[in-house]
Scaffold this motif. Sequence first.
Motif, PDB file in Angstrom:
ATOM      1  N   ARG A 161      -8.673  24.416   2.956  1.00 43.63           N
ATOM      2  CA  ARG A 161      -7.472  23.526   2.204  1.00 43.63           C
ATOM      3  C   ARG A 161      -8.552  23.031   0.991  1.00 43.63           C
ATOM      4  O   ARG A 161      -9.289  23.364   1.194  1.00 43.63           O
ATOM      5  CB  ARG A 161      -6.924  22.682   2.714  1.00 43.63           C
ATOM      6  CG  ARG A 161      -6.464  22.689   4.119  1.00 43.63           C
ATOM      7  CD  ARG A 161      -5.843  21.460   4.694  1.00 43.63           C
ATOM      8  NE  ARG A 161      -4.686  21.979   5.957  1.00 43.63           N
ATOM      9  CZ  ARG A 161      -4.059  21.425   6.807  1.00 43.63           C
ATOM     10  NH1 ARG A 161      -4.764  19.834   6.050  1.00 43.63           N
ATOM     11  NH2 ARG A 161      -2.989  20.981   7.509  1.00 43.63           N
ATOM     12  N   PRO A 162      -7.825  23.444  -0.347  1.00 42.19           N
ATOM     13  CA  PRO A 162      -8.486  22.686  -1.461  1.00 42.19           C
ATOM     14  C   PRO A 162      -9.111  21.442  -0.965  1.00 42.19           C
ATOM     15  O   PRO A 162      -7.777  20.382  -0.794  1.00 42.19           O
ATOM     16  CB  PRO A 162      -7.537  23.090  -2.400  1.00 42.19           C
ATOM     17  CG  PRO A 162      -6.045  22.915  -2.148  1.00 42.19           C
ATOM     18  CD  PRO A 162      -6.490  23.986  -0.584  1.00 42.19           C
ATOM     19  N   LEU A 163      -9.999  20.446  -1.914  1.00 44.58           N
ATOM     20  CA  LEU A 163      -9.975  19.848  -2.386  1.00 44.58           C
ATOM     21  C   LEU A 163     -11.060  19.133  -3.020  1.00 44.58           C
ATOM     22  O   LEU A 163     -11.792  20.404  -4.527  1.00 44.58           O
ATOM     23  CB  LEU A 163     -10.451  18.864  -1.143  1.00 44.58           C
ATOM     24  CG  LEU A 163     -12.584  19.414  -0.551  1.00 44.58           C
ATOM     25  CD1 LEU A 163     -13.305  17.818  -0.091  1.00 44.58           C
ATOM     26  CD2 LEU A 163     -12.309  21.164   0.043  1.00 44.58           C
ATOM     27  N   VAL A 164     -10.826  18.183  -3.661  1.00 45.56           N
ATOM     28  CA  VAL A 164     -11.115  17.340  -4.968  1.00 45.56           C
ATOM     29  C   VAL A 164     -12.573  16.422  -4.553  1.00 45.56           C
ATOM     30  O   VAL A 164     -12.365  15.495  -3.799  1.00 45.56           O
ATOM     31  CB  VAL A 164     -10.768  16.419  -5.789  1.00 45.56           C
ATOM     32  CG1 VAL A 164     -11.468  16.151  -6.895  1.00 45.56           C
ATOM     33  CG2 VAL A 164      -9.721  17.820  -6.113  1.00 45.56           C
ATOM     34  N   LEU A 165     -13.373  16.783  -5.368  1.00 41.14           N
ATOM     35  CA  LEU A 165     -14.776  15.761  -4.888  1.00 41.14           C
ATOM     36  C   LEU A 165     -15.855  15.164  -6.403  1.00 41.14           C
ATOM     37  O   LEU A 165     -15.682  15.393  -6.713  1.00 41.14           O
ATOM     38  CB  LEU A 165     -15.429  16.232  -4.588  1.00 41.14           C
ATOM     39  CG  LEU A 165     -17.415  15.349  -3.393  1.00 41.14           C
ATOM     40  CD1 LEU A 165     -16.562  14.206  -2.701  1.00 41.14           C
ATOM     41  CD2 LEU A 165     -18.013  16.462  -3.289  1.00 41.14           C
ATOM     42  N   ALA A 181     -20.316  18.520  -0.870  1.00 42.21           N
ATOM     43  CA  ALA A 181     -19.921  19.974  -1.417  1.00 42.21           C
ATOM     44  C   ALA A 181     -20.530  21.209  -0.947  1.00 42.21           C
ATOM     45  O   ALA A 181     -19.205  21.587  -1.034  1.00 42.21           O
ATOM     46  CB  ALA A 181     -20.423  19.266  -3.041  1.00 42.21           C
ATOM     47  N   ARG A 182     -21.252  20.997  -0.799  1.00 42.59           N
ATOM     48  CA  ARG A 182     -22.523  22.342  -0.587  1.00 42.59           C
ATOM     49  C   ARG A 182     -22.151  22.140   0.865  1.00 42.59           C
ATOM     50  O   ARG A 182     -21.293  23.844   1.403  1.00 42.59           O
ATOM     51  CB  ARG A 182     -23.881  21.786  -0.459  1.00 42.59           C
ATOM     52  CG  ARG A 182     -24.635  22.473  -1.608  1.00 42.59           C
ATOM     53  CD  ARG A 182     -26.246  22.711  -1.670  1.00 42.59           C
ATOM     54  NE  ARG A 182     -26.110  22.982  -3.380  1.00 42.59           N
ATOM     55  CZ  ARG A 182     -27.067  22.168  -3.861  1.00 42.59           C
ATOM     56  NH1 ARG A 182     -27.669  20.946  -3.551  1.00 42.59           N
ATOM     57  NH2 ARG A 182     -27.412  22.154  -5.062  1.00 42.59           N
ATOM     58  N   PRO A 220     -11.602  26.086  -0.988  1.00 45.33           N
ATOM     59  CA  PRO A 220     -11.893  25.690  -2.901  1.00 45.33           C
ATOM     60  C   PRO A 220     -12.104  24.416  -3.121  1.00 45.33           C
ATOM     61  O   PRO A 220     -11.378  22.998  -2.606  1.00 45.33           O
ATOM     62  CB  PRO A 220     -10.223  26.067  -2.931  1.00 45.33           C
ATOM     63  CG  PRO A 220      -9.874  27.191  -2.245  1.00 45.33           C
ATOM     64  CD  PRO A 220     -10.868  26.200  -0.458  1.00 45.33           C
ATOM     65  N   LEU A 221     -13.186  24.536  -4.213  1.00 47.97           N
ATOM     66  CA  LEU A 221     -13.258  23.127  -3.995  1.00 47.97           C
ATOM     67  C   LEU A 221     -13.706  22.666  -5.501  1.00 47.97           C
ATOM     68  O   LEU A 221     -14.386  23.572  -5.974  1.00 47.97           O
ATOM     69  CB  LEU A 221     -15.249  22.750  -3.457  1.00 47.97           C
ATOM     70  CG  LEU A 221     -15.738  21.026  -4.033  1.00 47.97           C
ATOM     71  CD1 LEU A 221     -14.770  20.070  -3.039  1.00 47.97           C
ATOM     72  CD2 LEU A 221     -16.929  21.260  -3.387  1.00 47.97           C
ATOM     73  N   ALA A 270      -6.044  16.247 -10.868  1.00 47.26           N
ATOM     74  CA  ALA A 270      -4.831  16.985 -11.153  1.00 47.26           C
ATOM     75  C   ALA A 270      -5.099  18.551 -10.386  1.00 47.26           C
ATOM     76  O   ALA A 270      -4.161  19.474 -10.310  1.00 47.26           O
ATOM     77  CB  ALA A 270      -4.892  17.318 -12.628  1.00 47.26           C
ATOM     78  N   ALA A 271      -6.636  18.919  -9.753  1.00 48.72           N
ATOM     79  CA  ALA A 271      -6.870  19.987  -9.753  1.00 48.72           C
ATOM     80  C   ALA A 271      -5.775  19.759  -7.984  1.00 48.72           C
ATOM     81  O   ALA A 271      -6.158  21.021  -7.107  1.00 48.72           O
ATOM     82  CB  ALA A 271      -8.005  20.323  -9.780  1.00 48.72           C
ATOM     83  N   GLY A 272      -5.669  19.133  -7.268  1.00 49.20           N
ATOM     84  CA  GLY A 272      -5.480  19.210  -5.924  1.00 49.20           C
ATOM     85  C   GLY A 272      -5.295  17.733  -4.979  1.00 49.20           C
ATOM     86  O   GLY A 272      -5.444  16.943  -5.811  1.00 49.20           O
ATOM     87  N   ASP A 273      -4.340  17.667  -4.182  1.00 55.20           N
ATOM     88  CA  ASP A 273      -4.177  16.246  -3.374  1.00 55.20           C
ATOM     89  C   ASP A 273      -4.797  15.921  -2.902  1.00 55.20           C
ATOM     90  O   ASP A 273      -4.755  14.414  -1.959  1.00 55.20           O
ATOM     91  CB  ASP A 273      -2.672  16.871  -2.073  1.00 55.20           C
ATOM     92  CG  ASP A 273      -2.111  17.853  -2.905  1.00 55.20           C
ATOM     93  OD1 ASP A 273      -1.585  16.808  -4.662  1.00 55.20           O
ATOM     94  OD2 ASP A 273      -0.999  18.493  -2.580  1.00 55.20           O
ATOM     95  N   LEU A 274      -6.083  16.552  -1.936  1.00 50.92           N
ATOM     96  CA  LEU A 274      -6.845  15.512  -1.401  1.00 50.92           C
ATOM     97  C   LEU A 274      -8.456  15.331  -2.242  1.00 50.92           C
ATOM     98  O   LEU A 274      -9.056  16.259  -2.938  1.00 50.92           O
ATOM     99  CB  LEU A 274      -7.648  16.180   0.150  1.00 50.92           C
ATOM    100  CG  LEU A 274      -8.746  16.021   0.853  1.00 50.92           C
ATOM    101  CD1 LEU A 274      -8.198  14.293   1.329  1.00 50.92           C
ATOM    102  CD2 LEU A 274      -9.188  16.684   1.926  1.00 50.92           C
ATOM    103  N   VAL A 275      -8.252  13.726  -2.484  1.00 52.63           N
ATOM    104  CA  VAL A 275      -9.346  13.499  -3.426  1.00 52.63           C
ATOM    105  C   VAL A 275      -9.833  13.070  -2.364  1.00 52.63           C
ATOM    106  O   VAL A 275      -9.910  11.392  -2.222  1.00 52.63           O
ATOM    107  CB  VAL A 275      -9.283  12.634  -4.606  1.00 52.63           C
ATOM    108  CG1 VAL A 275     -10.029  12.106  -5.737  1.00 52.63           C
ATOM    109  CG2 VAL A 275      -7.495  13.402  -5.432  1.00 52.63           C
TER     110      VAL A 275
END
Length: 296
Positions: free
Chosen positions: A9-13, A24-25, A33-34, A63-68
């Motif tokens: 699942r994509p996420l934002v950090l 992140a790594r 996808p990060l 804006a790039a993902g739902d999980l922040v």
Amino acid sequence: MTYDNVPKRPLVLLGLGDMGTTLARTWLAAGHPLTVWNRTPAKAAALAAEGACVAASPAEAVAAGDLVVLCLLDDASVGQTLEGIDLTGKDLVNLTTGTPGEGRERAAWAEARGARFTDGGIMGTPAMIGVPASGAYVFYSGSRALFDAHRSTLEVPAGARFVGEDPGHAALHDVALLSGMYGLFAGVSHAFALIEGEGIAPKDLAPLLSEWLGAMGFFVGNAADRLTSRDFTTGVVSNLAMQVAGSGTLLRTAAEQGVSAELLTPYLDLMRRRLDAAPEAHSGEDTAGAITLLRR
């Protein structure tokens, strides 16, 4: 470690200090996808080479993902970073170190902006993240629905332990464990100071000290049982009066060795205060009764 069974699942950090970069790594290594953002863009350069998408601003990242996921300096920086950003429908996981009160206030703040919120307390150092045998894990509290929805992703860097829907409880568990840790460090520091200049090698004392502290670990469960039952007298082996009387030896030895007793005296004073308050009632108690004096 393999991540073949974990949905990618994509996420934002947001935040790339030592801990954020390690998180992140780990997610990148697992194939997630990060998207990352950091106040100092240079810190994101290496992650870009490893496959992360680097956002130019917090708004672009969110804006790039739902999980922040937030791993910033402090609670104030969380508010500053997300100021003015549309959080509607977002799932915010705050791994920024804070207090229970800050966790509760930030949860209300996020929910007022249309986001779900879960606070976290990381029990581990960056070197322990992504290493299954390290024992690292993260306390989570707040939105159970958020936690359940993203648990497999959150468990990639470290184990996940949900400790309730009160958003302050992750931080409270975190600080409670850290407080116990520093108390342990204080006792160990005093023990090593006592043998300085005495011809006793620290490496010779170390295994003895570790063994003794392990044997005394029963106090944790014992204290929990007594605080629950409020029975501080049944089955006591070494009572409060005996402990207070014996504490003088600890203080005299420290004085003889030229060692400050400042790391010991707060707890010894607490025991004495409990005894002096009602000698007849408290002399036969377990020392766990002294804990009740700490609540203001």
